[in-house]
Scaffold this active site. Structure first.
Site: not given
Ligand SMILES: *Cc1c(COP(=O)(O)O)cnc(C)c1O
Length: 379
Positions: A192
């Site tokens: 991210k």
């Molecule tokens: C990555 C992501 C999540 C979930 O995050 P995690 O930390 O992997 O649980 C939720 N919504 C979106 C749009 C994402 O890109």
């Protein structure tokens, strides 16, 4: 040339290695692995960066969404409006809590919730709306909040892909994505825009009462030590991850600028190519380009992906199956939702590598490879 990756976490780490290693060592020496000083400090720093009154850290972005819905007191059967064009977590937690996901179509330009479609989908059972700031573009929050206020609905922003993005209101004022709705949720998954070195997540809110509920739900429903008022869960950001995030948060704006520079180069290179639609940037959204996602027309997406792979260029489809067509939602009658924009985009999108460490020669190879495929499509 350094091999191209969708996200180059290794080279990003190399640049901050000594700071990160020292910060991790500090946690190890303190042995305050849970709720240590780094967690408190990071939480305060993120609060300041976002201009949010409360930041409550948790274990991951999926938990953040789940905790938000639990803290709002949503109950089985309540309807929650959300896009289908998203990572599955958004819709999955709705179903996990026995709420009903109501999938709504997206704007064909921004790939975020179509606000008119949201309003049409509201029923007496609707309790909340979960906009997703997909690929780093902020959903059109001002009219969405107006619709929510009119119908007394909660808004939970899925900000896993747009941390640091600004949204500009009609009056010229700005807010950070994730701080506009009642609750904002984010993920610190390594890839991210603000990623740690494991799992992590957080919720943001400006509402004191909601913040208290979120804290309680995330900590076994505990009001005072060993007194548990509601059924909650156990979801924490650990001190090692917080220590890493403390190093990376001050670099976030630089990281965003690096991503935007890559996006600008792609935009310039692909302008005027009829088979390509480059990402749209609404005037009120400062796009942070978690992904750089093209629409491909009159060309075979799988063949492009294979061709790029043969040149050492990875490309990904985010996401090959929209949520409403996933097997997990068959019993909800997911496929019965009529989402023509979502279905159309699902068949056309392809994401190119974008990250903070892109070299000019890598960028050139990616661009030339896409162009040469389109100029000489395989027959
Ligand atoms: C990555 C992501 C999540 C979930 O995050 P995690 O930390 O992997 O649980 C939720 N919504 C979106 C749009 C994402 O890109």
């Amino acid at each position: 040339m350094v091999p191209i990756q969708m996200v180059d976490l290794k080279r990003q780490y190399t640049k901050i290695k000594s700071q990160v290693n020292a910060a991790i060592e500090e946690v190890l020496e303190s042995s305050a692995f849970i709720n240590g000083g780094a967690v408190q400090q990071f939480t305060g720093e993120l609060q300041t960066y976002l201009g949010a009154k409360h930041v409550i850290p948790c274990a991951n972005g999926t938990d953040a969404l789940q905790i938000a819905m639990m803290a709002l007191g949503l109950e089985p059967g309540d309807e929650v409006i959300t896009p289908s064009f998203t990572f599955i977590a958004t819709a999955e937690v709705i179903a996990l809590l026995q709420l009903k996901p109501v999938f709504v179509d997206i704007d064909p330009q921004t790939y975020c919730l179509d606000i008119a479609a949201v309003e049409k989908a509201i029923t007496p059972k609707t309790k909340a709306i979960v906009p997703v700031h997909l690929y780093g573009h902020v959903a059109d929050m001002e009219p969405l909040m107006a619709v929510a206020a009119k119908h007394q609905l909660y808004v939970i922003e899925d900000n896993a892909q747009a941390i640091g993005a600004d949204y500009t209101f009609q009056d010229g004022s700005k807010k950070k994505a994730g701080t506009i709705g009642h609750i904002g949720c984010t993920s610190f998954f390594p890839s991210k825009n603000l990623g740690c070195y494991g799992d992590g997540g957080a919720l943001f809110t400006n509402d004191d009462e909601l913040a208290a509920k979120i804290r309680m739900v995330a900590n076994h429903g505990q009001s005072a030590r060993y007194y548990h008022d509601v059924v909650g869960c156990n979801s924490r950001l650990d001190s090692v991850q917080a220590a890493v995030l403390r190093i990376k948060l001050p670099l976030l704006d630089e990281y965003i600028a690096a991503r935007r520079a890559v996006a600008n180069a792609y935009d310039a290179a692909f302008a005027g190519i009829p088979q390509i639609t480059t990402p749209y940037r609404a005037a009120n959204s400062y796009h942070v380009f978690h992904q750089y996602t093209l629409q491909l027309h009159d060309a075979d997406r799988n063949e492009l992906q294979q061709y790029l792979a043969s040149k050492g260029v990875p490309a990904m489809i985010y996401y090959p199956v929209p949520a409403h067509r996933q097997k997990m939602f068959e019993h909800f009658g997911g496929a019965a939702f009529n989402l023509p924009v979502t279905d159309n985009l699902t068949s056309k999108v392809i994401s190119l590598p974008i990250h903070t460490e892109m070299d000019p020669d890598q960028l050139e190879l990616i661009i030339q490879s896409v162009k040469s495929f389109l100029n000489n499509p395989p027959t």
